[in-house]
Design a protein around this motif. Sequence first.
Motif, PDB file in Angstrom:
ATOM      1  N   UNK A  28      27.671  60.180  37.610  1.00 40.59           N
ATOM      2  CA  UNK A  28      29.071  60.084  37.209  1.00 40.59           C
ATOM      3  C   UNK A  28      29.660  58.706  37.501  1.00 40.59           C
ATOM      4  N   UNK A  29      29.376  58.173  38.685  1.00 40.78           N
ATOM      5  CA  UNK A  29      29.946  56.880  39.049  1.00 40.78           C
ATOM      6  C   UNK A  29      29.356  55.757  38.196  1.00 40.78           C
ATOM      7  N   UNK A  30      28.076  55.878  37.848  1.00 38.36           N
ATOM      8  CA  UNK A  30      27.463  54.873  36.975  1.00 38.36           C
ATOM      9  C   UNK A  30      28.184  54.821  35.634  1.00 38.36           C
ATOM     10  N   UNK A  31      28.454  55.995  35.056  1.00 41.89           N
ATOM     11  CA  UNK A  31      29.148  55.993  33.769  1.00 41.89           C
ATOM     12  C   UNK A  31      30.584  55.517  33.920  1.00 41.89           C
ATOM     13  N   UNK A  32      31.238  55.914  34.991  1.00 44.77           N
ATOM     14  CA  UNK A  32      32.629  55.498  35.196  1.00 44.77           C
ATOM     15  C   UNK A  32      32.755  53.974  35.217  1.00 44.77           C
ATOM     16  N   UNK A  33      31.916  53.301  35.997  1.00 38.87           N
ATOM     17  CA  UNK A  33      32.023  51.842  36.087  1.00 38.87           C
ATOM     18  C   UNK A  33      31.474  51.162  34.842  1.00 38.87           C
ATOM     19  N   UNK A  51      26.650  43.335  40.241  1.00 37.18           N
ATOM     20  CA  UNK A  51      26.264  41.975  40.616  1.00 37.18           C
ATOM     21  C   UNK A  51      27.159  41.003  39.858  1.00 37.18           C
ATOM     22  N   UNK A  52      27.924  40.243  40.604  1.00 38.73           N
ATOM     23  CA  UNK A  52      28.886  39.306  40.028  1.00 38.73           C
ATOM     24  C   UNK A  52      28.687  37.943  40.672  1.00 38.73           C
ATOM     25  N   UNK A  53      28.212  36.993  39.875  1.00 35.35           N
ATOM     26  CA  UNK A  53      28.016  35.621  40.358  1.00 35.35           C
ATOM     27  C   UNK A  53      27.137  35.594  41.609  1.00 35.35           C
ATOM     28  N   UNK A  54      26.070  36.395  41.580  1.00 33.84           N
ATOM     29  CA  UNK A  54      25.124  36.425  42.689  1.00 33.84           C
ATOM     30  C   UNK A  54      25.497  37.355  43.823  1.00 33.84           C
ATOM     31  N   UNK A  55      26.719  37.874  43.812  1.00 36.89           N
ATOM     32  CA  UNK A  55      27.174  38.786  44.863  1.00 36.89           C
ATOM     33  C   UNK A  55      26.877  40.222  44.445  1.00 36.89           C
ATOM     34  N   UNK A  89      43.136  47.477  33.998  1.00 35.87           N
ATOM     35  CA  UNK A  89      42.603  48.836  33.932  1.00 35.87           C
ATOM     36  C   UNK A  89      43.153  49.722  35.036  1.00 35.87           C
ATOM     37  N   UNK A  90      43.466  49.129  36.167  1.00 33.91           N
ATOM     38  CA  UNK A  90      43.818  49.919  37.345  1.00 33.91           C
ATOM     39  C   UNK A  90      45.331  50.054  37.468  1.00 33.91           C
ATOM     40  N   UNK A  91      45.857  50.974  36.694  1.00 36.71           N
ATOM     41  CA  UNK A  91      47.292  51.247  36.735  1.00 36.71           C
ATOM     42  C   UNK A  91      47.598  52.162  37.918  1.00 36.71           C
ATOM     43  N   UNK A  92      48.836  52.151  38.350  1.00 38.58           N
ATOM     44  CA  UNK A  92      49.271  53.002  39.452  1.00 38.58           C
ATOM     45  C   UNK A  92      49.988  54.231  38.883  1.00 38.58           C
ATOM     46  N   UNK A  93      49.463  55.409  39.147  1.00 43.18           N
ATOM     47  CA  UNK A  93      50.106  56.640  38.703  1.00 43.18           C
ATOM     48  C   UNK A  93      49.639  57.765  39.622  1.00 43.18           C
ATOM     49  N   UNK A  94      50.414  58.007  40.658  1.00 46.43           N
ATOM     50  CA  UNK A  94      50.023  59.001  41.658  1.00 46.43           C
ATOM     51  C   UNK A  94      49.959  60.408  41.083  1.00 46.43           C
ATOM     52  N   UNK A  95      50.802  60.699  40.107  1.00 46.76           N
ATOM     53  CA  UNK A  95      50.807  62.030  39.494  1.00 46.76           C
ATOM     54  C   UNK A  95      49.484  62.286  38.759  1.00 46.76           C
ATOM     55  N   UNK A  96      49.048  61.331  37.986  1.00 45.94           N
ATOM     56  CA  UNK A  96      47.769  61.464  37.277  1.00 45.94           C
ATOM     57  C   UNK A  96      46.619  61.548  38.276  1.00 45.94           C
ATOM     58  N   UNK A 142      28.704  49.712  47.259  1.00 47.79           N
ATOM     59  CA  UNK A 142      29.230  51.072  47.385  1.00 47.79           C
ATOM     60  C   UNK A 142      30.389  51.260  46.422  1.00 47.79           C
ATOM     61  N   UNK A 143      30.677  52.529  46.110  1.00 50.62           N
ATOM     62  CA  UNK A 143      31.611  52.844  45.038  1.00 50.62           C
ATOM     63  C   UNK A 143      33.006  52.282  45.268  1.00 50.62           C
ATOM     64  N   UNK A 144      33.533  52.458  46.458  1.00 50.67           N
ATOM     65  CA  UNK A 144      34.884  51.960  46.723  1.00 50.67           C
ATOM     66  C   UNK A 144      34.947  50.441  46.596  1.00 50.67           C
ATOM     67  N   UNK A 145      33.900  49.772  47.061  1.00 47.40           N
ATOM     68  CA  UNK A 145      33.883  48.304  46.969  1.00 47.40           C
ATOM     69  C   UNK A 145      33.748  47.847  45.520  1.00 47.40           C
ATOM     70  N   UNK A 146      32.970  48.589  44.712  1.00 46.68           N
ATOM     71  CA  UNK A 146      32.839  48.241  43.294  1.00 46.68           C
ATOM     72  C   UNK A 146      34.192  48.348  42.603  1.00 46.68           C
ATOM     73  N   UNK A 147      34.893  49.444  42.858  1.00 45.68           N
ATOM     74  CA  UNK A 147      36.208  49.639  42.248  1.00 45.68           C
ATOM     75  C   UNK A 147      37.164  48.525  42.662  1.00 45.68           C
ATOM     76  N   UNK A 148      37.164  48.205  43.938  1.00 46.43           N
ATOM     77  CA  UNK A 148      38.052  47.148  44.441  1.00 46.43           C
ATOM     78  C   UNK A 148      37.680  45.793  43.843  1.00 46.43           C
ATOM     79  N   UNK A 149      36.374  45.561  43.679  1.00 50.02           N
ATOM     80  CA  UNK A 149      35.919  44.282  43.136  1.00 50.02           C
ATOM     81  C   UNK A 149      36.334  44.136  41.670  1.00 50.02           C
TER      82      UNK A 149
END
Length: 266
Positions: A40-45, A87-91, A113-120, A95-102
Motif C-alpha cells: 500500500x505504501x509503495x503505491x501511495x508514494x 532516493x533523492x540526489x544520492x540521499x 500535494x500535502x494539503x491540511x484537512x483534519x476532517x478528511x 521509512x514511511x514517515x520520513x518519505x512523506x516528510x521528504x
Amino acid sequence: MKEDMDPDTGVNGTTNGDIPEVELIIKASTIDGRRKGACLFCQEYFMDLYLLAEMKTISLKVTTVDMLKPPPDFRSNFEATPPPILIDNGLAVLDNESIERHILKNIPGGHNLFVQDNDVARKIENVYNKFKLYLTKRDEGSKNILLGHLKKIDEHLGAKGTRFLTGDTMCCFDCELMPRLQHIRVAGKHFLDFNIPSDMHHLWRYMKNTYQLDAFTQSCPADQDIINHYKLQQGVKMRKHEELETPTYTTSIPREVTEDLYCITL
C-alpha cells in the motif's frame, strides 16, 4: 527490474531539461518477482511522485525489487530495509514517515500535494483497519463497522461536490485512500464476497474519477497480487497455476453502478 512508464511524464530515467531525478524503489510482485507488488505504501508514494512527474517538477524512476530474492547491491546498500525507499540526489530515505516528510519539504512541487484537512484525515484514517478487522472476524458486526466508515467518506464526497477528497485535483489524501479502497474492493470480493454498496454513488464516482488517471493505473498492482498479499498473511501457499495467470486489473465500474450514476446526472 525497472518498470516502463509513460515517457511524457518524465518517469524512469527520461529527463526533461534540468529537472531533478528521483528514484522510488518498490516491492515487486510476490507472484512473479517482476511487476509491481501490492504494498500500500509503495503505491501511495508512487502516486504522489507520479503526479509531480506529470507536473514536470521531477523526473521519476521506479525500480521493483523482489524481496524474496533481493539483488546483492540492494542487500549491501539497504540491508534488511524493505521498500518503499526514496532516493533523492544520492540521499536514501528509508521509512514511511520520513518519505512523506521528504516529499513535502524537499521534492519540487511536493508541498502542493500535502494539503491540511483534519476532517478528511479523520474520515479516511481507519477505513483500512476496519477492513482488516472484517477479514479477521468475518462477522456482520465488523462488516457494518466497515460500511459505516465507507458511508462517511461517501457523505463527505457528496457534501463537498468535488472530484476528489479536498477539491478537483488529487492530493496526498487521495493517494493514501485510493490504494486502500482498491484492496477493499478486490480482496473484499475474493475473501468475503464483499462489495462496496452500489448506492454509495459519491464514492463510486470518486473511484471512477481516479481510475481514469495515469497516476493510479500506472501504480496499481494486479488483482492477483492484491489477493496473494492477503493469502501470504494467512499462511496460504500459492498454487503453481497462479504464476502462469495473465494479470488482471479491476478498474471498471460495475454496470449497475454506472446506470445509477447516469440516472443521477440526468
